[in-house]
Write a protein that holds these residues in place. Structure first.
Motif, mmCIF file in Angstrom:
data_model
loop_
_atom_site.group_PDB
_atom_site.id
_atom_site.type_symbol
_atom_site.label_atom_id
_atom_site.label_comp_id
_atom_site.label_asym_id
_atom_site.label_seq_id
_atom_site.Cartn_x
_atom_site.Cartn_y
_atom_site.Cartn_z
ATOM 1 N N ILE A 81 0.882 -1.117 -0.037
ATOM 2 C CA ILE A 81 0.029 -0.229 -0.356
ATOM 3 C C ILE A 81 0.918 1.003 -0.072
ATOM 4 O O ILE A 81 2.259 1.050 1.053
ATOM 5 C CB ILE A 81 -1.270 -0.271 1.090
ATOM 6 N N THR A 82 0.946 2.499 -0.984
ATOM 7 C CA THR A 82 1.682 3.239 -1.177
ATOM 8 C C THR A 82 0.545 4.738 -0.384
ATOM 9 O O THR A 82 -0.442 4.822 -1.423
ATOM 10 C CB THR A 82 2.712 3.748 -2.700
ATOM 11 N N PHE A 83 1.343 5.539 0.394
ATOM 12 C CA PHE A 83 0.704 6.530 0.385
ATOM 13 C C PHE A 83 2.050 8.150 0.527
ATOM 14 O O PHE A 83 2.789 7.626 0.510
ATOM 15 C CB PHE A 83 0.838 6.678 2.266
ATOM 16 N N PRO A 84 1.069 8.998 -0.002
ATOM 17 C CA PRO A 84 2.168 9.772 -0.678
ATOM 18 C C PRO A 84 2.873 10.209 0.527
ATOM 19 O O PRO A 84 2.896 9.822 1.990
ATOM 20 C CB PRO A 84 0.898 11.282 -0.431
ATOM 21 N N ALA A 85 4.043 10.852 -0.135
ATOM 22 C CA ALA A 85 5.558 11.427 0.968
ATOM 23 C C ALA A 85 4.586 12.592 2.052
ATOM 24 O O ALA A 85 4.777 12.465 3.212
ATOM 25 C CB ALA A 85 6.340 12.519 0.638
ATOM 26 N N THR A 86 3.032 13.488 1.326
ATOM 27 C CA THR A 86 2.217 14.276 2.833
ATOM 28 C C THR A 86 2.094 13.214 3.920
ATOM 29 O O THR A 86 2.035 13.609 5.568
ATOM 30 C CB THR A 86 1.638 15.051 2.785
ATOM 31 N N ALA A 87 2.117 11.780 3.686
ATOM 32 C CA ALA A 87 1.330 11.189 4.939
ATOM 33 C C ALA A 87 1.952 10.762 6.003
ATOM 34 O O ALA A 87 2.820 10.202 5.958
ATOM 35 C CB ALA A 87 0.646 10.053 4.253
ATOM 36 N N ASP A 88 1.201 10.894 7.380
ATOM 37 C CA ASP A 88 2.135 10.637 8.566
ATOM 38 C C ASP A 88 1.676 9.357 8.730
ATOM 39 O O ASP A 88 1.340 9.240 9.592
ATOM 40 C CB ASP A 88 1.871 11.587 9.785
ATOM 41 N N VAL A 89 2.842 8.337 8.011
ATOM 42 C CA VAL A 89 2.426 6.972 8.034
ATOM 43 C C VAL A 89 2.864 6.315 9.846
ATOM 44 O O VAL A 89 2.325 4.953 9.761
ATOM 45 C CB VAL A 89 3.087 6.374 6.850
ATOM 46 N N PHE A 90 4.724 6.657 9.638
ATOM 47 C CA PHE A 90 4.723 5.913 10.875
ATOM 48 C C PHE A 90 4.337 6.644 12.016
ATOM 49 O O PHE A 90 4.519 6.067 13.460
ATOM 50 C CB PHE A 90 6.253 6.673 11.101
ATOM 51 N N ALA A 91 3.802 7.203 12.168
ATOM 52 C CA ALA A 91 2.741 8.444 13.550
ATOM 53 C C ALA A 91 1.725 6.959 13.820
ATOM 54 O O ALA A 91 1.445 6.880 15.416
ATOM 55 C CB ALA A 91 2.566 9.380 13.806
ATOM 56 N N ASN A 92 1.192 6.450 12.555
ATOM 57 C CA ASN A 92 0.224 5.577 12.420
ATOM 58 C C ASN A 92 0.111 3.849 12.242
ATOM 59 O O ASN A 92 -0.095 3.205 12.242
ATOM 60 C CB ASN A 92 -1.165 6.078 11.814
ATOM 61 N N ARG A 93 1.067 3.642 12.772
ATOM 62 C CA ARG A 93 2.366 2.397 12.650
ATOM 63 C C ARG A 93 1.234 1.317 13.524
ATOM 64 O O ARG A 93 0.957 0.347 13.155
ATOM 65 C CB ARG A 93 3.551 2.491 13.043
ATOM 66 N N GLY A 94 1.056 2.092 14.552
ATOM 67 C CA GLY A 94 1.075 0.911 16.337
ATOM 68 C C GLY A 94 -1.162 0.580 15.242
ATOM 69 O O GLY A 94 -0.709 -1.343 15.132
ATOM 70 N N LYS A 95 -1.335 1.754 15.096
ATOM 71 C CA LYS A 95 -2.501 0.873 14.570
ATOM 72 C C LYS A 95 -2.843 0.543 13.143
ATOM 73 O O LYS A 95 -3.880 -0.567 13.284
ATOM 74 C CB LYS A 95 -3.588 2.769 14.149
ATOM 75 N N ILE A 96 -2.190 0.842 12.416
ATOM 76 C CA ILE A 96 -1.969 0.215 10.966
ATOM 77 C C ILE A 96 -2.054 -1.648 11.234
ATOM 78 O O ILE A 96 -2.043 -2.689 11.074
ATOM 79 C CB ILE A 96 -1.001 0.743 9.824
ATOM 80 N N GLU A 97 -0.832 -1.849 12.275
ATOM 81 C CA GLU A 97 -0.127 -2.941 12.863
ATOM 82 C C GLU A 97 -1.782 -4.023 13.466
ATOM 83 O O GLU A 97 -1.471 -5.770 13.014
ATOM 84 C CB GLU A 97 1.171 -3.310 13.581
ATOM 85 N N ARG A 98 -2.129 -3.640 14.601
ATOM 86 C CA ARG A 98 -3.570 -3.686 14.423
ATOM 87 C C ARG A 98 -4.395 -3.914 13.888
ATOM 88 O O ARG A 98 -5.793 -5.261 14.070
ATOM 89 C CB ARG A 98 -4.235 -2.710 15.888
ATOM 90 N N ILE A 99 -4.623 -3.740 12.642
ATOM 91 C CA ILE A 99 -5.496 -4.044 11.847
ATOM 92 C C ILE A 99 -5.462 -5.303 11.064
ATOM 93 O O ILE A 99 -6.315 -5.514 11.111
ATOM 94 C CB ILE A 99 -5.752 -2.595 10.934
ATOM 95 N N VAL A 100 -3.925 -5.299 10.981
ATOM 96 C CA VAL A 100 -3.830 -6.284 9.945
ATOM 97 C C VAL A 100 -3.694 -7.346 10.999
ATOM 98 O O VAL A 100 -4.436 -8.265 10.612
ATOM 99 C CB VAL A 100 -2.478 -5.909 9.210
ATOM 100 N N ARG A 101 -3.661 -7.760 11.978
ATOM 101 C CA ARG A 101 -3.688 -8.851 12.539
ATOM 102 C C ARG A 101 -4.787 -8.839 13.633
ATOM 103 O O ARG A 101 -5.358 -10.283 13.452
ATOM 104 C CB ARG A 101 -2.354 -8.313 13.980
ATOM 105 N N THR A 102 -5.778 -7.768 13.528
ATOM 106 C CA THR A 102 -7.078 -7.836 13.461
ATOM 107 C C THR A 102 -7.792 -8.673 12.762
ATOM 108 O O THR A 102 -8.642 -10.096 12.831
ATOM 109 C CB THR A 102 -8.034 -7.003 14.028
ATOM 110 N N HIS A 103 -7.328 -8.328 11.545
ATOM 111 C CA HIS A 103 -8.019 -8.925 10.445
ATOM 112 C C HIS A 103 -7.598 -10.645 9.715
ATOM 113 O O HIS A 103 -8.638 -11.167 9.332
ATOM 114 C CB HIS A 103 -7.901 -8.321 9.008
ATOM 115 N N VAL A 104 -6.148 -11.395 10.365
ATOM 116 C CA VAL A 104 -6.120 -11.991 10.245
ATOM 117 C C VAL A 104 -5.712 -13.008 11.358
ATOM 118 O O VAL A 104 -5.591 -14.383 11.784
ATOM 119 C CB VAL A 104 -4.727 -12.113 10.212
#
Length: 250
Positions: free
Chosen positions: A181-204
Motif C-alpha cells: 500500500i503506497t501513501f503520498p510523502a505528506t502522509a504521517d504513516v509512521f505515527a500510525n504504525r501501531g494502528k496499522i499493525e493492529r488492523i492487519v493482525r485483527t483481520h488475520v
C-alpha cells in the motif's frame, strides 16, 4: 493333402506360465480398481493415485515375471544378436531415459497422482503417471495462479533427468502472499504504525491457528525452515520518497 505340423519345439510350459501370470495380473488390477472406486470416503485424486499405483505395480511385477519365465530363451536370443541388441539400445535411448526418470520419481518420491507440480515448464495437477510419461492437468501461465485451464500435458519422464521437478502441493491451502500500500510523502504513516499493525493482525487473527498448523506440517514434510506464519508489516519508502507499507500473510 494333410499338413503335419510339429509343435514340439514350442515352449509350452513357458507359454502356460505367461498366460497364467497375465490373467492373474488382469484380475488383480480389476478387483483392486473396483475396490478403490467403491471407497467413497476417498477424494477423487486419492482414488486416482491408488489406481495408478496398483496399475504400475502390476505392470512392474508382470515385466519381472515375464523376464524370469523367458530368461533362457532371451539369453540365447541375446547372445546370437549382440550387434542387433546394441542397435536396439541406441534406438530406444529415449525409452530407457523415460524408465530412468520413472525410477528417479519413484525412488525420490518427488510427486504422485494428485500433487501439484512444475516440471519442464509445465505447471498443474498430476492426474496419471506410468513408466513412460506423466500426465498433468495444466494451470494457466499467470504468475502465482493455480486455475485449471481444461488442458492436459503429457510430460516424458526423461524430463525429470534434465529439469528440476517442483512439488507445489503445499500451495493448495496456504501460501505466502504479500501486497503493498503506497501513501503520498505528506502522509504521517509512521505515527500510525501501531494502528496499522493492529488492523492487519485483527483481520488475520481467526486464521492464525490454522496457518501455524499448516506451517508446521509443511516444515516437517519438506524438512526445511520456513518463515514465521504470523502477519508481518514493514514500512519503507519508494524511489521518489512516497511511503510504502508491505504486508506479508501466510
Amino acid at each position: 493333402m494333410i499338413l503335419d505340423l510339429n509343435l514340439s519345439w514350442l515352449p509350452v510350459p513357458d507359454l502356460v506360465a505367461t498366460l497364467t501370470v497375465l490373467l492373474v495380473l488382469v484380475i488383480v488390477r480389476f478387483v483392486a480398481s473396483r475396490a478403490i472406486q467403491a471407497r467413497s470416503e476417498l477424494a477423487p485424486y486419492q482414488q486416482r493415485r491408488w489406481i495408478a499405483t496398483v496399475r504400475n505395480v502390476c505392470l512392474a511385477f508382470g515385466v519381472v515375471a515375464l523376464a524370469l519365465i523367458w530368461a533362457p530363451q532371451l539369453q540365447t536370443f541375446a547372445l546370437s544378436l549382440t550387434a542387433v541388441a546394441v542397435a536396439i539400445v541406441v534406438a530406444t535411448k529415449e525409452l530407457l531415459l523415460c524408465f530412468s526418470g520413472a525410477f528417479l520419481r519413484a525412488s525420490s518420491r518427488a510427486f504422485s497422482v494428485g500433487d501439484w507440480i512444475e516440471v519442464a515448464g509445465v505447471r498443474g495437477e498430476v492426474v496419471d503417471h506410468n513408466l513412460f510419461a506423466t500426465t498433468v492437468h495444466e494451470f494457466d501461465n499467470a504468475p502465482g495462479s493455480y486455475n485449471f485451464i481444461g488442458r492436459t500435458a503429457v510430460v516424458p519422464n526423461s524430463a525429470l533427468l534434465t529439469s528440476p521437478a517442483r512439488n507445489l502441493s503445499s500451495h493448495r491451502n496456504h501460501i505466502y502472499h504479500s501486497f503493498e500500500i503506497t501513501f503520498p510523502a505528506t502522509a504521517d504513516v509512521f505515527a500510525n504504525r501501531g494502528k496499522i499493525e493492529r488492523i492487519v493482525r485483527t483481520h488475520v487473527a481467526r486464521y492464525e491457528e490454522a496457518a501455524r498448523r499448516a506451517n508446521a506440517a509443511m516444515k516437517q514434510e519438506a524438512g526445511v525452515d520456513l518463515l514465521d506464519p504470523a502477519a508481518r508489516v514493514r514500512f519503507m519508502t519508494t524511489d521518489i520518497g512516497n511511503h510504502r507499507v508491505l504486508v506479508t500473510l501466510f
